[in-house]
Design an enzyme around this catalytic site. Sequence first.
Site, PDB file in Angstrom:
ATOM      1  N   SER A 140      31.206  69.711  84.507  1.00 47.68           N
ATOM      2  CA  SER A 140      32.261  69.082  83.713  1.00 47.68           C
ATOM      3  C   SER A 140      31.972  68.941  82.232  1.00 47.68           C
ATOM      4  O   SER A 140      32.864  68.611  81.457  1.00 47.68           O
ATOM      5  CB  SER A 140      32.591  67.695  84.288  1.00 47.68           C
ATOM      6  OG  SER A 140      33.236  67.828  85.528  1.00 47.68           O
ATOM      7  N   LYS A 154      34.637  59.985  76.814  1.00 50.81           N
ATOM      8  CA  LYS A 154      35.360  60.385  78.012  1.00 50.81           C
ATOM      9  C   LYS A 154      35.839  59.153  78.782  1.00 50.81           C
ATOM     10  O   LYS A 154      35.112  58.168  78.920  1.00 50.81           O
ATOM     11  CB  LYS A 154      34.440  61.241  78.890  1.00 50.81           C
ATOM     12  CG  LYS A 154      35.081  61.808  80.139  1.00 50.81           C
ATOM     13  CD  LYS A 154      34.082  62.707  80.873  1.00 50.81           C
ATOM     14  CE  LYS A 154      34.671  63.294  82.141  1.00 50.81           C
ATOM     15  NZ  LYS A 154      33.717  64.197  82.821  1.00 50.81           N
ATOM     16  N   SER A 210      35.734  68.419  83.744  1.00 52.80           N
ATOM     17  CA  SER A 210      36.627  67.300  83.543  1.00 52.80           C
ATOM     18  C   SER A 210      36.506  66.640  82.173  1.00 52.80           C
ATOM     19  O   SER A 210      37.305  65.757  81.833  1.00 52.80           O
ATOM     20  CB  SER A 210      36.381  66.257  84.631  1.00 52.80           C
ATOM     21  OG  SER A 210      35.068  65.722  84.552  1.00 52.80           O
TER      22      SER A 210
END
Length: 447
Positions: free
Chosen positions: A176, A78, A152
Site C-alpha cells: 500500500s 493517511k 491504499s
Amino acid sequence: MTTWAGRTAAEISAAVREKRVTPREVVAEHLARIERLDGRVGAFRAVRAEAALAEADEVAARGDFAELPLAGVPVAVKDNLAVRGESRRIGSAATPDTPAARDHVTVARLRAAGAVVVGVTNVPELCVFGTTDGVLGIARNPWDPTRSAGGSSGGSAAAVSAGMVPIALGNDGMGSLRIPAANCGLVTIKPGQGVVPTGEGDSTWFGMAENGPLATTVEDARLMFSVLAGIEPGPVPAPGDLRIAVSLRSPLAGVTVSRPYAAAARDAAGLLMRAGHQVRRADPPYPVSLATTSLTHWTAGTAADARPLDPRLLTRRTRVHARLGRPFLRSVSSGASRERLRRRLEPFFTEHDVLLTPALARRSPKAGPWHERGWLSNLLANTNYSPLTPAWNLTGWPAMSVPCGTLPSGAPCAVQLVGRPGSESQLLALAGQLEERNPWQRTAPMD
C-alpha cells in the site's frame, strides 16, 4: 519570488532554519496549491487550513527551532493514522466521525521534528484495495487523472505527486506504499518489521503492515524515514559492492509483467551494473502456495478490522472480503505460514544482497467507483497489476519502490528493491545511485 510548493522537504527545512522563509509562508503556499488542484486529484479527505497555519506559527516559536530536521515542512497523513483533533474514518461510512484525542506515534514524531500536518488523505475502505476510491472520495494519479493513484496510500501519494505537500505518511500491508508510489512516480520504503512503530492497538494485519514515507527524492525519503524510525539523520553511506538479483517473474501464476515494467527493471539493472555491482538474473523460489497465503492474510486482516463495525455501512466488496477472511483468522494469527515462507526465501538472500524486480505488472486501473463493483472485479484488477509486493509483507523484510523510466503514456514507471532485515539504509543508498544516474521529474505537470 521563491516558490516553495514543489520544493523538497530538505530544501524547505533548510530555508526555514536559515530564516529565509517562515513556516507560515511555506504552509500557506501549499494550502493554496491544495485549494487550486485537489478538486482534480482527490487526494485529501480533510484539509486543516486554519489549524495548520496556527501550528506553523507554533513551530516558528519553538526554542529548538534551529535543530528541527523537518522545520516548517507541510506533511499529509493517511486516514488510518490518528491526527489529534481530526476524525479517523479509514475511508468508510462505518467508522465514527469523532476527533482523535491524540496523535499516532508516527504523527507525533513528525510534529516533534517540526513538520506541520496540513491534511488527512483519502484511502479505500479499511485500506483493503489497490485503488483509492470509496464513499469519501476518489484519488486520481496526477500524471494521468483518468487512472487511479493506487492504494491504499493513494491519497498520500497523489498529494506528493501533485506538489501539494513535499512528503506524506502512509503504510503498507500488501503493497500500500509501493503501489501508489510506483503509479505516481515517488520514492517510498516499506521498513522491515519493528523498525518504525505501528502504534499500540492499531491494526497491523498480523504484523504485516508498516508505516513509511512517500517522497519525491531519495534524500527526502531518507530524512522522513529517519524521523519515523527515531534515528538521527546522518550522511548517506556507500552501499558497497552488492550482489543484486534481477527477477522479471511474477510471483503469481498466470499473471505476467508487461513490457514497460520489465524494461524498467532491465534498465535499472544496467545502471546498477555500471555503478559497480554484481548483477545477474535470478528468480526467488516463490512457492506455489504464495497466492493462497497472500489471499488468506489479506482477507483475514480485513475480517479483524471489520469486526467492531456495522456491516450494513460497509460497501459490498469489503463485506465479501471480510466474510471470506473470517475462517482464516486463527491460522493466520499463528504466523506459521509466514515463517515457512521466510525459511524458503532466506537461502536466496544468503546468495544475494538485494532483489530487483518491476514494482508493478502494469499501470493502475481506470479511476472510478471501484467500491460499487463486485468483489471479484476488484480482486482481479488488484492482483493483475500488483502481484509483486505482498510477499515482502508476509516475510516482514524491507522493500522500496523507486521511479525508473516512463510508460507509453508518459506517466512514470518504477522498480522494486528488496533486502534482508535491517538493510533499510543499504536500500536507500542503492536507490540514491539509481536517482543519480537516472534522475526523474519530481512532480506531475499539473499547472
